[in-house]
Design an enzyme around this catalytic site. Structure first.
Site, PDB file in Angstrom:
ATOM      1  CE  LYS B  76     -45.814  -9.475 -20.531  1.00  0.00           C
ATOM      2  NZ  LYS B  76     -44.584 -10.643 -20.170  1.00  0.00           N
ATOM      3  CB  SER B 171     -42.058  -8.563 -18.073  1.00  0.00           C
ATOM      4  OG  SER B 171     -42.297  -9.469 -19.061  1.00  0.00           O
ATOM      5  CB  SER B 195     -41.612 -12.411 -18.405  1.00  0.00           C
ATOM      6  OG  SER B 195     -40.614 -11.502 -18.380  1.00  0.00           O
TER       7      SER B 195
END
Lengths: 556, 527
Positions: B76, B171, B195
């Site tokens: 990420k 996210s 997330s």
């Protein structure tokens, strides 16, 4: 030899400021609570009235000043409080900056064990309660030399609290009298230093140096127990000595390792405290005392002329010798304190609470640190007084000059001379020369061994006191000669040859028959004149007592 | 080959069926072909190929570093990667190249993993859809699946316009899409309020949030320091266990990691669940929960019960205060953590040079999106002296109560809690953006954020496909630092449900070769 002149701590002012319009005989009431008022009563320092020009208002109003100090001492450690960057004063700009110091996102603080130990040591030396659990907080404000936008400090639960510091101040004009006072310490907290901003107004730019960013600081907060610049100066000097003795801070004000802010207000005793101002930028002990006294005077003047005191931050302008308001950027700041989530609570142990089987490297044991504390300045002074029969004020002077105590002790080790003689020579002659030439003890051209040798010669009556002064002057030139060499080169030895001295006396008497007549007729000055003449003829090498003895015998 | 699990492909590498470079090239090619998913912000092709080359040398010399050597992974874009841009999907950090690796990234690289790239997210991980980043939204690979295309109601207009795709969840939507679309075998997400688990549920993956303190946060650009944990996204539980085994353990650079040595993570195959006690928190049965998720949740509970486990209803009484409490604590820390982005040391700097203050203001206005600015504003409000006691302190107290709820339930003999991960399956993007980020986050984090406040381990497991052919995830929550036990139970569940593999054939013509020879079972929950 005359009693040595004592140098004053604060250098500048010779007056205190607490009670300004001459009511020094009055009993003092203090709105600060009974503790501090009692403390102040212990020393009813006779204050000089300072503004006799101002008419006291009806009822004989007196002003009392209330002074509190906040001290930031840079911890003497190899690396910063939360990062591995080296700590050094004169490194090239931005050469000692870790990713954490520059606040690169994703970096985390890792607490430096040495800084925690320094805080515990300092807390113990200042009689504080050491909190077994303390917490870290973030204090937010935007400033260009604060890369993270917040400073990590200990707002809620500091590492140490409720201590006290005992210090000595000179009483009034009698410089040889000292009073012992105590100031309470509210708390000691660990926090990060900021970087440095250099504002270039000409090019309207600001240059940032982050070398200092993240260096460990001890913030020492004092209760407002002080009443004048001189007291504040004495407190800071004592704190400086303690920090240096502990090795927890070099505490050099000029290098910014010790920074002092003062909170100052004035009020009428018995009435509520006045509005206070904060004075910053105090970078020497002398300016600290000056700034505080100036600010007290300014507040009194302001109030007496019907003005009011604003709660503001002022800075001391050392050129103008007064405090001026600092440009207030944002008005009232709200620091939006928040617990630092990346640091678990700081837990300390004592020998009783130490969990079994823990390695000493993993935990901090308060008792272990207490046992290893070095001798503190107050104990050193007591030892000097006890061991050498020294006056207390002499012990203060010995400690207050960096390196002077060591010098004194080195001389003591090597000489047979009496401690009093050594004290006198070190405090008067040596220190006098150093001051006159503006040198530090470490820069003295006369080494402790050379002085010890000189004092030995004096002690064994090989030279006279006057000759000793001459030898010292020669040694000061730093020509790498020993005291004995100087004595022999300049032929300064006391004349041991009694016969030769008798001959000299004889010939002097023959050369000055009128003086001899005067002497014989009982004029006491006459013999002194003859002694002087003989001494001159011996190039100061003869003992005046012996000359007198011979002269009297010859003339009888 | 790309459809295999990490463990399987690792065996293939060891046996020489494929070389790391071949594997890397296949993944890179698929990343190119699935570019429209917007899963990656940066594809680190050169780095990956170089790592593959080195890995290949090691394999040739018989000196492979272990199970992760030569395995393509994605990270990420809020984990710092040395020499590779790390943006947090924000204009503020566009072009920011960290000079160091996050500890978790370094640990993966030390094991020989190949870093394919940095995955897309909501700006600074603030969001639940991966729709609010400076690089555009992430598209859910399941939007293009055979399963979805066959089942969904016809919406011909949108289909023609190409706007009928589904959100990936967030996210960590980029990481989820990357693993789901077979462009890598595992990905790092971050999990602050759900997330990692949320996009895992929407993309049909295993999404694991470790216990707080088990895995280092050093190098993870923080959202909420006291809740953030690096998360793991994989296609099966065993793969998660492999990655967790590499990542877990004390890090001297993160003082909040546990000191105790971590044992290697092996997840045994559980044959007997009769000694297990599964808790079903009654407060999680909220009106907003879709009937399909609700019935699936109930089926899963039945599954455990029928296998002999004890399944009981439990109460977490402070659940309803959780989301508000999370909001206060989250925004307060955000306000603090975002203070460093002032344009001075790194990142975006505006052209305004009137004064330092004006520069700060313009830099931050230009650099942050509305969501980030909104959270900074409310966080600073909560931290004001006059509000601190009423908001921040109160929220901290509520947080303690919520954590205690879990402690009480676990102390009563419950081993694992079983809850939904999300209210429903993934929704279309156009549907999702009808509500603002704050509303969406409040809804979507409802089942997940309490776990972060309590610091517990949790995993979202793909359970079945909805009637629309979309994945639905269920969440398992374990005792603090009993991550291994949690994964063991999750693995048993995984085996029972036999969740189907995403079928992209026919819909992504170019990709067909990638998936050939793969067996694609399609079984739903065993009754």
């Amino acid at each position: 030899m005359a009693a040595p002149m004592l140098r004053r701590v604060g250098l500048g002012r010779l007056w205190g400021f607490a009670w300004v319009d001459g009511g020094s005989g009055h009993r003092r009431g203090s709105p600060n609570g009974s503790t501090s008022s009692r403390r102040r009563e212990q020393s009813s320092v006779a204050q000089q009235p300072l503004h006799t020009a101002q008419k006291p208002r009806k009822g004989g109003h007196k002003w009392a000043a209330v002074v509190g100090l906040e001290i930031h001492a840079q911890i003497s450690s190899n690396s910063k409080l939360f990062s591995g960057s080296q700590v050094s004063f004169m490194a090239p700009p931005n050469s000692l900056v870790s990713f954490f110091d520059a606040s690169l996102p994703g970096t985390l603080p890792v607490l430096n064990r040495r800084c925690v130990e320094a805080a515990v040591m300092t807390g113990l030396a200042l009689n504080c309660h050491i909190n077994k659990k303390s917490l870290f907080d973030r204090k937010h404000y935007f400033y260009s030399d604060l890369p993270a936008g917040y400073q990590i400090t200990q707002q809620r639960l500091p590492i140490a609290a409720n201590g006290s510091l005992t210090y000595g101040v000179f009483m009034g004009n009698k410089q040889s009298r000292m009073a012992t006072k105590t100031v309470r310490i509210r708390q000691i907290q660990l926090e990060q230093d900021s970087g440095k901003s250099l504002h270039d107004d000409l090019r309207s730019q600001t240059l940032i140096d982050l070398n200092r960013a993240g260096v460990g600081l001890l913030e020492v907060v004092l209760e407002p127990d002080l009443c004048c610049g001189e007291e504040a100066a004495a407190v800071i000097k004592e704190l400086q000595l303690i920090l240096q003795a502990l090795g927890t801070s070099q505490a050099n004000m000029a290098e910014g390792q010790l920074r002092v802010d003062a909170n100052i207000s004035v009020h009428h005793p018995g009435e509520p405290l006045g509005v206070r101002t904060e004075v910053k930028n105090l970078n020497s002990i002398r300016f600290l005392a000056k700034a505080i006294d100036h600010e007290i005077q300014r507040q009194i003047n302001e109030l007496e002329s019907g003005g009011e005191i604003l709660n503001e931050t002022r800075s001391f302008d050392c050129k103008l010798g007064c405090t001026v308001p600092m440009r207030d950027k944002e008005g009232k700041q709200d620091y939006r304190f928040m617990p630092e989530p990346n640091l678990p609570p700081l837990v300390l142990y004592d020998s009783a609470s130490l969990p079994a089987g823990t390695e000493s490297q993993q935990v901090i044991n308060i008792d272990q640190i207490r046992d290893a504390l070095p001798e503190l300045p107050s104990a050193t002074r007591e030892r000097l007084v006890r061991r050498y029969g020294m006056l207390p004020e002499h012990s203060f002077t010995l400690l207050n000059e960096v390196g002077l105590l060591q010098f004194f002790q080195n001389v003591m080790k090597e000489t047979r001379a009496e401690p009093k003689k050594v004290t006198s020579w070190v405090l008067n002659t040596l220190l006098g020369y150093l001051k006159h030439h503006n040198l530090a003890v470490s820069e003295s051209p006369v080494t402790s061994s050379a002085l010890a040798e000189l004092l030995d010669l004096l002690d064994s009556k090989a030279i006279s006191s006057a000759a000793a002064k001459q030898v010292f002057e020669e040694l000061w030139k730093g020509e790498a000669k020993s005291a004995a060499q100087v004595v022999s080169e300049k032929q300064l030895e006391l004349m041991q040859d009694r016969e030769a001295l008798e001959q000299l006396c004889q010939s002097t008497m023959e050369g000055h028959p009128q003086v001899v007549t005067d002497m014989k007729s009982g004029n006491p000055r006459a013999i002194n004149k003859l002694i002087g003449l003989v001494r001159k003829a011996t190039l100061n090498r003869a003992d005046p007592a012996e000359i007198k003895d011979i002269l009297e015998r010859l003339s009888s | 080959m790309l459809g295999r699990t990490l463990r399987e492909v690792s065996v293939a590498l060891k046996q020489g069926q494929i070389t790391p470079t071949e594997l890397c090239r296949k993944c890179l090619s698929l990343i190119q072909k699935t570019k429209f998913l917007n899963a990656y912000i940066t594809v680190s092709e050169e780095v990956a190929l170089k790592q593959a080359e080195e890995s290949e040398k090691r394999y040739k010399q018989g000196q492979s570093l272990g199970i992760l050597d030569g395995i393509p992974v994605a990270v990420k874009d809020n984990f710092s990667t040395s020499g590779i841009q790390t943006t947090c999907a924000s204009n503020m950090l566009k072009g920011y190249i960290p000079p160091f690796n996050a500890t978790v990234v370094q640990k993966l690289l030390d094991q020989g993993a190949l870093l394919m790239g940095k995955t897309n997210l909501d700006e600074f991980a603030m969001g639940s859809g991966s729709t609010d980043g400076a690089f555009g939204p992430v598209k859910n690979p399941w939007s293009y699946s055979k399963q979805y295309q066959e089942q969904r109601r016809p919406q011909s207009n949108r289909k023609r316009e190409g706007t009928d795709w589904l959100i990936a969840g967030g996210s960590s939507g980029g990481s989820a899409a990357a693993v789901s679309a077979f462009t890598c075998f595992a990905a790092l997400g971050s999990d602050t309020g759900g997330s990692t688990r949320n996009p895992a549920a929407h993309c049909g993956l295993v999404g694991f949030k470790p216990s707080y303190g088990l895995v280092s946060r050093h190098g993870l650009i923080p959202l909420v320091n006291s809740m953030d944990v690096p998360g793991i996204l994989t296609r099966c539980v065993d793969d998660t266990a492999i990655v967790l085994g590499v990542l877990a353990g004390h890090d001297p650079k993160d003082s909040t990691t546990v000191q105790d040595p971590v044992k290697p993570f092996t997840v045994p195959s559980l044959s007997d669940v009769s000694k297990l006690c599964i808790g079903i928190p009654k407060e999680y049965l909220v009106p907003e929960l879709s009937s399909e998720v609700r019935s699936l949740w109930s089926k899963a509970a039945d599954l455990f019960e029928s296998a002999g486990a004890k399944v009981i209803e439990v109460s977490l009484p402070h659940t309803s205060y959780s989301i508000v409490c999370y909001h206060v604590l989250c925004t307060a820390e955000v306000a603090s953590n975002m203070a460093r982005f002032d344009g001075l040391e790194y990142g975006h700097r505006c052209d305004v040079n009137m004064s330092t203050e004006a520069m700060y203001a313009a830099t931050r206005r230009e650099g942050f999106n509305d969501v980030v600015r909104g959270r900074i504003l409310s966080g600073n409000f909560f931290l004001l002296k006059e509000n601190y006691e009423n908001y921040f302190i109160k929220a901290q107290k509520v947080r303690r109560l919520i954590a205690n709820d879990f402690v009480n339930v676990f102390n009563s003999g419950v081993d694992i809690l079983l809850t939904p991960t999300t209210l429903s399956e993934a929704v279309p993007f156009l549907e999702f953006i009808k509500e603002d980020n704050r509303t969406r986050s409040a809804q979507d984090d409802i089942f997940t954020q309490a776990v972060n406040m309590a610091g517990l381990p949790a995993v979202s497991m793909p359970a079945a496909l909805s009637t629309q052919g979309l994945p639905i995830g269920l969440q398992f929550i374990g005792h603090a630092f009993c991550d291994q036990k949690l994964l063991t139970v999750a693995k048993w569940f995984e085996k029972q449900v036999q969740f189907p593999v995403l079928q992209l054939q026919g819909l992504m013509d170019d990709c067909s070769s990638v998936f050939e020879n793969e067996t694609l079972p399609s079984v739903s929950v065993k009754q």
